[in-house]
Design a protein around this motif. Structure first.
Motif, PDB file in Angstrom:
ATOM      1  N   ALA A  31       0.847  -1.781   0.178  1.00 32.00           N
ATOM      2  CA  ALA A  31      -0.176  -0.147  -0.459  1.00 32.00           C
ATOM      3  C   ALA A  31       1.048   1.405   0.217  1.00 32.00           C
ATOM      4  O   ALA A  31       0.557   2.184  -0.692  1.00 32.00           O
ATOM      5  N   ARG A  32       1.315   1.223   1.082  1.00 28.10           N
ATOM      6  CA  ARG A  32       3.476   2.610   0.762  1.00 28.10           C
ATOM      7  C   ARG A  32       3.435   2.655  -0.716  1.00 28.10           C
ATOM      8  O   ARG A  32       4.136   3.914  -0.864  1.00 28.10           O
ATOM      9  N   ALA A  33       3.540   1.286  -1.102  1.00 32.74           N
ATOM     10  CA  ALA A  33       4.654   1.513  -2.147  1.00 32.74           C
ATOM     11  C   ALA A  33       4.232   1.988  -3.525  1.00 32.74           C
ATOM     12  O   ALA A  33       4.097   3.100  -4.078  1.00 32.74           O
ATOM     13  N   ASP A  42       9.026   2.482 -12.818  1.00 29.55           N
ATOM     14  CA  ASP A  42      10.235   2.733 -11.854  1.00 29.55           C
ATOM     15  C   ASP A  42      10.383   2.580 -10.589  1.00 29.55           C
ATOM     16  O   ASP A  42      10.693   1.990  -9.764  1.00 29.55           O
ATOM     17  N   GLU A  43       9.743   3.666 -10.681  1.00 28.63           N
ATOM     18  CA  GLU A  43       9.447   4.214  -8.750  1.00 28.63           C
ATOM     19  C   GLU A  43       9.074   2.637  -8.059  1.00 28.63           C
ATOM     20  O   GLU A  43       9.423   2.296  -6.925  1.00 28.63           O
ATOM     21  N   GLU A  50      11.473  -3.710  -3.068  1.00 23.79           N
ATOM     22  CA  GLU A  50      11.945  -3.788  -1.408  1.00 23.79           C
ATOM     23  C   GLU A  50      10.809  -4.345  -0.009  1.00 23.79           C
ATOM     24  O   GLU A  50      11.238  -4.802   0.350  1.00 23.79           O
ATOM     25  N   VAL A  51       9.971  -4.375  -0.918  1.00 21.17           N
ATOM     26  CA  VAL A  51       8.567  -5.558  -0.084  1.00 21.17           C
ATOM     27  C   VAL A  51       8.708  -6.517  -0.195  1.00 21.17           C
ATOM     28  O   VAL A  51       8.918  -7.280   1.080  1.00 21.17           O
ATOM     29  N   GLU A  70       8.658  -6.320 -15.370  1.00 24.13           N
ATOM     30  CA  GLU A  70       9.552  -5.338 -16.014  1.00 24.13           C
ATOM     31  C   GLU A  70       9.391  -5.836 -17.877  1.00 24.13           C
ATOM     32  O   GLU A  70       8.448  -4.448 -18.093  1.00 24.13           O
ATOM     33  N   GLU A  71       8.914  -6.880 -17.488  1.00 21.95           N
ATOM     34  CA  GLU A  71       8.958  -7.400 -18.486  1.00 21.95           C
ATOM     35  C   GLU A  71       7.227  -7.315 -18.974  1.00 21.95           C
ATOM     36  O   GLU A  71       6.818  -6.660 -20.782  1.00 21.95           O
ATOM     37  N   ARG A  72       6.101  -7.604 -18.311  1.00 20.29           N
ATOM     38  CA  ARG A  72       5.318  -8.094 -18.704  1.00 20.29           C
ATOM     39  C   ARG A  72       4.744  -5.890 -18.818  1.00 20.29           C
ATOM     40  O   ARG A  72       3.794  -5.596 -19.476  1.00 20.29           O
TER      41      ARG A  72
END
Length: 317
Positions: A31-33, A42-43, A50-51, A70-72
């Motif tokens: 949720a924070r991410a 990218d962010e 990290e999660v 990333e590929e998706r």
């Protein structure tokens, strides 16, 4: 609802409850991410990395998952943050499938020969003997004739503990005095099980890792002696790990894999920890399927591992 449907519902409820601490931890971090974000960029991927790492999925496995996402994103051009849970479920289930983790729905065993022999390994304190007892219970409930072998003769407490489980479950335990040759116990267990037409044999072993050479030699001797009774034995080498120890479980898994061939995993104590992500990482690191997970103290709280149900419980709505 039929009996089978009720059983599956109860199993799902046990799984959800057992993974609740991990799920709450993962969801609060997710949720924070994605807070304030509409699409996966990218962010968000950096935050997701990290999660997963802080959820004990492991660095290497996390990087694989991120790469797949990333590929998706690259392929689909636009992926909303609302789709992230579904994508995570798909990619992690796919990763587990690549490690030969099958969705097990019953306690059946291969039918080509009997008895089916499972050599159980793991360090002291991970719930190894308790897992053997629970596994014996589940197999007996499924109509199997089960024999237990008390080959952890290094500790008197281990022989006593597996004997108590044998009495509780109602299955025979083959044992000798403390300090006896573990291979001799394994030999006697297989002879007795074979003579009495058993379906499955579970052999407990010592959980020492301070002397890897000694452990490797001991396990090799047990295997060699068992083959004198049943040439195909053991059919399975089951490594029991304590899921609540997180990265320590990773290290134990690597050390055991270095001294003997591991063919399946049982991850215990997932109900008391927020580190359930370790199940994903260990399976991926070892390329060994997870077969059982421990979700509580009760005899029926050892469950067959179903990868889709697991990721749905972990990343479901």
């Amino acid at each position: 609802m039929g009996l089978f449907g009720i059983f599956n519902r109860e199993k799902k409820e046990t799984l959800d409850k057992g993974l609740e601490k991990t799920k709450q931890s993962v969801f609060s971090k997710l949720a924070r991410a994605v807070a304030g974000k509409s699409k996966v960029d990218d962010e968000v991927l950096d935050d997701l990395e990290e999660v997963l790492i802080t959820s004990d999925v492991g660095v290497d496995t996390t990087l694989k998952i991120i790469h797949r996402i990333e590929e998706r994103v690259e392929r689909d051009k636009y992926v909303s943050t609302g789709e992230l849970n579904g994508i995570l479920r798909d990619e992690i289930a796919s990763l587990l499938a690549e490690n030969n983790t099958s969705d097990l729905d019953d306690w059946d065993l291969p039918h080509d020969h009997r008895p089916y022999v499972i050599l159980v390994v793991g360090v002291n304190g991970v719930g190894k003997t308790t897992t053997i007892g629970k596994l014996a219970y589940q197999l007996k409930q499924a109509g199997k004739k089960v024999y237990l072998g008390a080959a952890d003769t290094f500790r008197a407490a281990a022989v006593e503990q597996i004997s108590i489980w044998g009495e509780r479950v109602g299955v025979p335990v083959v044992k000798q005095q403390m300090g006896a040759d573990p291979a001799s116990v394994a030999f006697d267990t297989l002879q007795s099980a074979k003579a009495n037409d058993a379906d499955v044999v579970l052999i407990d072993t010592a959980g020492r890792l301070h002397n890897k050479v000694g452990l490797m030699n001991e396990l090799k001797k047990i295997k060699d002696v068992m083959k004198k009774v049943l040439p195909e034995a053991p059919d399975e080498v089951l490594l029991v790990l304590d899921g609540s120890t997180g990265q320590n479980a990773f290290e134990q898994a690597k050390q055991f894999a270095a001294v003997t061939q591991i063919t399946s995993l049982a991850i215990t104590k997932l109900d008391g920890t927020a580190k359930g992500g370790v199940v994903i990482g260990i399976s991926d690191e070892l390329k060994v399927p997870v077969k059982y997970i421990g979700l509580g103290e009760g005899m029926a709280d050892l469950q067959l591992f179903n990868k889709r149900q697991f990721v749905d419980s972990l990343f479901g709505e």
